[in-house]
Enzyme design. Sequence first.
Site, PDB file in Angstrom:
ATOM      1  N   TYR A  19       0.808  -1.221   0.000  1.00 24.16           N
ATOM      2  CA  TYR A  19       0.000   0.000   0.000  1.00 24.16           C
ATOM      3  C   TYR A  19       0.843   1.273   0.000  1.00 24.16           C
ATOM      4  CZ  TYR A  19       1.113  -0.661   4.930  1.00 24.16           C
ATOM      5  OH  TYR A  19       1.778  -0.859   6.120  1.00 24.16           O
ATOM      6  N   GLY A  20       2.153   1.173  -0.175  1.00 23.12           N
ATOM      7  CA  GLY A  20       3.020   2.348  -0.086  1.00 23.12           C
ATOM      8  C   GLY A  20       4.055   2.388  -1.183  1.00 23.12           C
ATOM      9  N   THR A  21       5.319   2.415  -0.802  1.00 20.57           N
ATOM     10  CA  THR A  21       6.394   2.590  -1.780  1.00 20.57           C
ATOM     11  C   THR A  21       6.584   1.378  -2.685  1.00 20.57           C
ATOM     12  OG1 THR A  21       8.128   1.807  -0.277  1.00 20.57           O
ATOM     13  CG2 THR A  21       7.633   4.189  -0.255  1.00 20.57           C
ATOM     14  N   LEU A  22       5.877   0.282  -2.409  1.00 21.77           N
ATOM     15  CA  LEU A  22       5.943  -0.908  -3.278  1.00 21.77           C
ATOM     16  C   LEU A  22       4.834  -0.912  -4.332  1.00 21.77           C
ATOM     17  CD1 LEU A  22       6.798  -3.496  -0.520  1.00 21.77           C
ATOM     18  CD2 LEU A  22       8.260  -2.908  -2.470  1.00 21.77           C
ATOM     19  N   GLU A  89      10.906  -3.904   5.214  1.00 24.43           N
ATOM     20  CA  GLU A  89       9.911  -3.468   6.198  1.00 24.43           C
ATOM     21  C   GLU A  89      10.411  -3.569   7.638  1.00 24.43           C
ATOM     22  OE1 GLU A  89       7.739  -1.881   4.876  1.00 24.43           O
ATOM     23  OE2 GLU A  89       7.052  -2.823   3.034  1.00 24.43           O
TER      24      GLU A  89
END
Length: 168
Positions: A19-22, A89
């Site tokens: 849900y972010g930088t990936l 992470e």
Amino acid sequence: MTTTVPGGPDAAELPFFVYGTLLPGEPNHDLFLRGRTAGERPAVLPRALLYEGPGYPYAIEGHGRVHGTLLIAAHGVYGELLGLLDHLEEFLGPGHPRNLYERVVREVELPARSTARPTAEAGEAGEPGESVRAWVYLAATAVTRSLRTGGVLIPEGRWSTGRAAGGA
């Protein structure tokens, strides 16, 4: 259902919810995922809230929804991908005091098909409108406490750096 037993019976090569930088178009997508996924499709994490972090977001348990992408690992690279994502992470093991995130198994919803075509075939990780079990990295306990008392909630549970058009 949530569980944090990485080697337990729930761990059999589950897809990953990011849900972010990936996310596609975000900085870590190409660095960590290029050539390591067999499919990527929009998905939603129910019963979660999204908070701003220092250049990346945090999801925590809550009364909301987080929008992201479900990733299916390419054949033969699951272990490598799992290790890379755990390292990124800062997940050292279930409940470890230095964890930035906890890796947990959660039910993730697959929205009904829209005009956008996902890169995974429907049968690879559930049908549109269904829920599938996936690994999700949620903020660790200490981070969650801090976010609940003074964090900045991201409206509608959609994170983007602004670099990617439609990067949810």
